[in-house]
Design a protein around this motif. Structure first.
Motif, short mmCIF file in Angstrom:
data_model
loop_
_atom_site.label_atom_id
_atom_site.label_comp_id
_atom_site.label_asym_id
_atom_site.label_seq_id
_atom_site.Cartn_x
_atom_site.Cartn_y
_atom_site.Cartn_z
N GLY A 14 0.81 -1.21 0.00
CA GLY A 14 0.00 0.00 0.00
C GLY A 14 0.84 1.26 0.00
O GLY A 14 2.05 1.24 -0.27
N LEU A 15 0.18 2.36 0.35
CA LEU A 15 0.83 3.67 0.30
C LEU A 15 1.92 3.84 1.35
O LEU A 15 2.83 4.65 1.17
N GLY A 16 1.84 3.14 2.46
CA GLY A 16 2.81 3.35 3.53
C GLY A 16 2.82 4.79 3.99
O GLY A 16 1.76 5.40 4.21
N SER A 17 4.00 5.39 4.08
CA SER A 17 4.13 6.75 4.59
C SER A 17 3.56 7.80 3.64
O SER A 17 3.33 8.95 4.04
N HIS A 174 12.15 1.19 -2.15
CA HIS A 174 10.94 1.58 -1.42
C HIS A 174 11.28 2.59 -0.32
O HIS A 174 11.88 2.22 0.69
N LEU A 175 10.86 3.83 -0.50
CA LEU A 175 11.03 4.85 0.54
C LEU A 175 9.78 5.00 1.40
O LEU A 175 9.82 5.64 2.45
N GLU A 176 8.68 4.44 0.94
CA GLU A 176 7.40 4.55 1.66
C GLU A 176 7.27 3.52 2.76
O GLU A 176 6.29 3.52 3.53
N GLU A 180 5.29 -2.15 9.32
CA GLU A 180 4.11 -2.94 8.95
C GLU A 180 4.19 -3.38 7.48
O GLU A 180 3.77 -4.48 7.13
N SER A 181 4.74 -2.51 6.63
CA SER A 181 4.93 -2.85 5.21
C SER A 181 5.85 -4.05 5.06
O SER A 181 5.57 -4.98 4.29
N MET A 185 4.99 -7.78 3.52
CA MET A 185 5.72 -8.38 2.39
C MET A 185 6.33 -9.72 2.77
O MET A 185 6.34 -10.67 1.97
N LEU A 186 6.82 -9.83 3.99
CA LEU A 186 7.37 -11.10 4.45
C LEU A 186 6.28 -12.17 4.52
O LEU A 186 6.51 -13.33 4.17
N SER A 187 5.09 -11.78 4.97
CA SER A 187 3.98 -12.74 5.08
C SER A 187 3.56 -13.27 3.73
O SER A 187 3.11 -14.41 3.60
#
Length: 248
Positions: A14-17, A174-176, A180-181, A185-187
């Motif tokens: 998702g958008l993250g930060s 990925h800078l965002e 939780e991101s 991704m690991l999951s």
């Protein structure tokens, strides 16, 4: 109100930060979530487009037919001079829409590794720090689109970031990212963590201090501010001007 639209390819990227930046800057936020629907807006109606990442390849149109529609939309938006930011898969989509080739990188890059700024003769181009530790998760990479500027590289991947014109930027990294991101991704993609020179373990990915996230999120804000569209100014005629119009 300015409208920020984003393309999301999978639920776990998702958008993250970026969401916080959009909200704090008063954008109306809309989205196309291709895993749910292929509805996209009129290119004229958005001010900035964010294209997020995903585990699929830009070459997977047979599996994901919406990729062709997405690439054409991106090409149209760039042609209109809109602000566009692509992240990982998103950067590759921009590059391909601009005629560049997307290829398998010689090394897969997953984890926290440094990027290095590339000097440009164009002093108005975005400038990354000389070096920055950022989060990566990619196996493919882009060749540079014609007339674009390479902004950053890394030991594992020579083309890490590019700029096209004054308002289009593609980032392979990925800078965002938030903690939780990374967990998401690991999951969903943890099976990609096989032994490799530039592939870290799940523990290494998760054990970094919060300062790492703060630094890359701040750097993302700098990128967004750089390509930020000029605010639309709506003026209201003065009473004097209205009186003169009525007299005329």
């Amino acid at each position: 109100m300015m409208r920020a639209h984003y393309f999301q390819h999978v639920p776990f990227e998702g958008l993250g930060s970026i969401e916080s930046w959009m909200k704090s800057n008063g954008f109306e936020i809309t989205s196309s979530k291709f895993y749910e629907s292929v509805d996209i807006p009129d290119p004229q109606e958005i001010d900035i487009l964010i294209i997020l990442g995903g585990p699929m390849s830009v070459h997977d149109e047979a599996l994901y037919p919406w990729l062709a529609k997405e690439k054409q939309f991106v090409k149209d938006v760039i042609g209109l001079g809109k602000s566009v930011l692509g992240i990982c898969l998103g950067a590759q989509i921009i590059a391909q829409a601009l005629g560049a080739e997307i290829v398998q990188n010689s090394l897969k890059e997953i984890g926290w590794f440094p990027i290095y700024a590339v000097d440009s003769s164009d002093k108005s181009a975005f400038t990354f720090p000389h070096t920055a530790l950022v989060f990566h998760w990619h196996g493919e990479t882009f060749n540079l689109p014609q007339s674009s500027i390479r902004l950053a590289s890394s030991a594992a991947c020579s083309n890490q970031a590019f700029q096209f014109g004054k308002s289009v930027i593609g980032l392979q990294f990925h800078l965002e990212t938030t903690k939780e991101s990374v967990e998401a991704m690991l999951s969903n993609c943890g099976d990609e963590l096989i032994a490799g020179t530039y592939i870290q373990s799940a523990q290494e990915l998760l054990s970094v201090p919060q300062e790492h996230y703060s630094r890359i999120n701040n750097l993302m804000n700098e990128v967004l501010e750089y390509i930020r569209p000029v605010k639309k100014i709506v003026t209201t005629p003065s009473q004097e001007a209205l009186s003169k119009l009525r007299e005329f």
